[in-house]
Design an enzyme around this catalytic site. Structure first.
Site, mmCIF file in Angstrom:
data_model
loop_
_atom_site.group_PDB
_atom_site.id
_atom_site.type_symbol
_atom_site.label_atom_id
_atom_site.label_comp_id
_atom_site.label_asym_id
_atom_site.label_seq_id
_atom_site.Cartn_x
_atom_site.Cartn_y
_atom_site.Cartn_z
ATOM 1 N N VAL A 1 0.849 -1.459 -0.049
ATOM 2 C CA VAL A 1 -0.194 -0.249 0.239
ATOM 3 C C VAL A 1 1.167 1.452 0.063
ATOM 4 O O VAL A 1 1.388 1.112 0.828
ATOM 5 C CB VAL A 1 -1.288 -0.020 1.668
ATOM 6 C CG1 VAL A 1 0.049 0.159 2.334
ATOM 7 C CG2 VAL A 1 -1.955 1.422 0.848
ATOM 8 N N HIS A 2 0.361 2.361 -0.706
ATOM 9 C CA HIS A 2 1.288 3.355 -1.070
ATOM 10 C C HIS A 2 0.268 4.450 -0.833
ATOM 11 O O HIS A 2 -0.422 4.773 -1.974
ATOM 12 C CB HIS A 2 2.363 3.127 -2.488
ATOM 13 C CG HIS A 2 1.896 2.917 -3.465
ATOM 14 N ND1 HIS A 2 1.335 1.482 -3.901
ATOM 15 C CD2 HIS A 2 1.540 3.539 -4.431
ATOM 16 C CE1 HIS A 2 1.548 1.226 -4.633
ATOM 17 N NE2 HIS A 2 1.377 2.431 -5.830
ATOM 18 N N LEU A 3 0.659 5.555 -0.014
ATOM 19 C CA LEU A 3 -0.489 7.097 -0.561
ATOM 20 C C LEU A 3 0.752 8.233 -1.271
ATOM 21 O O LEU A 3 1.778 7.866 -1.216
ATOM 22 C CB LEU A 3 0.142 7.682 1.057
ATOM 23 C CG LEU A 3 -1.133 8.444 0.952
ATOM 24 C CD1 LEU A 3 -2.773 8.503 0.422
ATOM 25 C CD2 LEU A 3 -1.126 9.276 2.770
#
Length: 324
Positions: free
Chosen positions: A212-214
């Site tokens: 997961v990455h923002l």
DNA sequence: GTTCTAGAAC
DNA sequence: GTTCTAGAAC
């Protein structure tokens, strides 16, 4: 182009380290004075260069570093460009600030990393990711993780496979680091262009890389790496493929229909085929080269009106004041 | 995710 | 003839 930072000193206590703070001085110049090659080439998310070559003093010899990089990319990786789990490799490093170069790593804390996007889709584009193991707030030094590695695969698994408290802790830590990255971007905007412009923070509904990455991305969307309609659509905050983190925060406040929301994420792919229009003025644009010209004009217009405003009032109206 | 390129669009 | 996109390959 333009997505390079002058040396920046972080004044936030939440950030424990960055390569600039810990490495011997050559790294100080890597971000501040990138050569033209670093400027134009993607920074290094995908190439895995300089990852955990666990030998001593990686950075002491530039020549050695370059040789190693080329050896690694040619012999160990058949594919040129980012590996799909480059981010997971970063997220699981026990010592990222010693393993990643300053052109890859922007910030690190006990819980999160911020890295340069290897193919930035705007003048400023960074990714914030949770580290694994993810230590509990109550004991940041612990080697324990409040959640499993699999639960960190993507936004979906964060929302469905973590405990409510872990979920909140992870998202809060990611949000904090993203806000810090935004501050750094704004400082750099002022230094390089004399004014600040909007920064968007959010997830992709369907991510392209595991872990997961923002995204923290400036809203100019001016970059040589933005090449297709899908690239542009994937960052439009109004389409539904790009999910602002504020929206996710609202989702977890009332998680009664979380399953529906997660199901909706899976259907978001078709949104990328939406006809190309400008994300600022909604004008229809027939192709990507025309979009680039159009966005360049928006940027120059914003710039000149901001500079005029600053000349008249001594400061730039903040985006908060514009909204409220 | 990117690169490459055939064929559509101009 | 050239520009551009979209799908296959990686």
């Amino acid at each position: 182009m333009g997505n390079c930072f002058a040396p920046i000193s972080s004044n936030s206590s939440s950030t424990e380290t960055s390569p600039r703070d810990t490495a011997p001085n050559p790294s100080t110049t890597q971000i501040g004075e990138p050569n033209e090659e670093q400027r134009l080439q993607p920074t290094s998310i995908g190439s895995n260069r300089e990852i955990s070559s666990s030998g001593p003093s990686r950075r002491q010899s530039t020549t050695l570093g370059r040789l190693n990089k080329h050896k690694r990319t040619s012999s160990l990786f058949s594919m040129v460009g980012p590996s799909l789990d480059a981010l997971r490799n970063y997220a699981t490093l026990p010592n990222p600030q010693n393993s990643l170069s300053a052109s890859t790593l922007l910030l690190s804390s006990k819980t999160c990393l911020a890295v340069f996007d290897a193919y930035p889709k705007a003048k400023y584009h960074f990714l914030v990711l949770p580290r694994y193991p993810f230590p509990p707030q109550s004991d940041p030094e612990s080697k324990e993780s409040i959640t499993s590695l699999n639960s960190l695969n993507d936004l979906k698994s964060i929302l469905l496979k973590t405990t409510p408290s872990a979920r909140e802790e992870i998202l809060q830590n990611m949000n904090n680091m993203a806000n810090e990255v935004e501050e750094m971007i704004r400082d750099e905007m002022l230094k390089s262009e004399g004014f600040e412009w909007k920064v968007d923070i959010g997830f992709h509904a369907i991510p392209s890389m595991k872990h997961v990455h923002l995204h923290v991305i400036s809203d100019d969307r001016i970059s040589p790496s933005l090449k297709t309609k899908k690239h542009h659509n994937s960052f439009r905050p109004d389409l539904g493929f790009f999910i602002p983190i504020m929206e996710v925060q609202r989702w977890i406040e009332d998680d009664s229909n979380m399953q529906e929301r997660v199901d909706a994420l899976s259907g978001a792919e078709q949104l990328l085929n939406t006809p190309l229009t400008c994300h600022k003025c909604d004008e229809f644009i027939s192709n990507i080269p025309k979009l680039k010209t159009h966005l360049e004009k928006h940027f120059q217009d914003e710039r000149s009106s901001a500079l005029k405003h600053i000349a008249r009032h001594g400061r730039q109206r903040s985006s908060d004041e514009e909204i409220f």
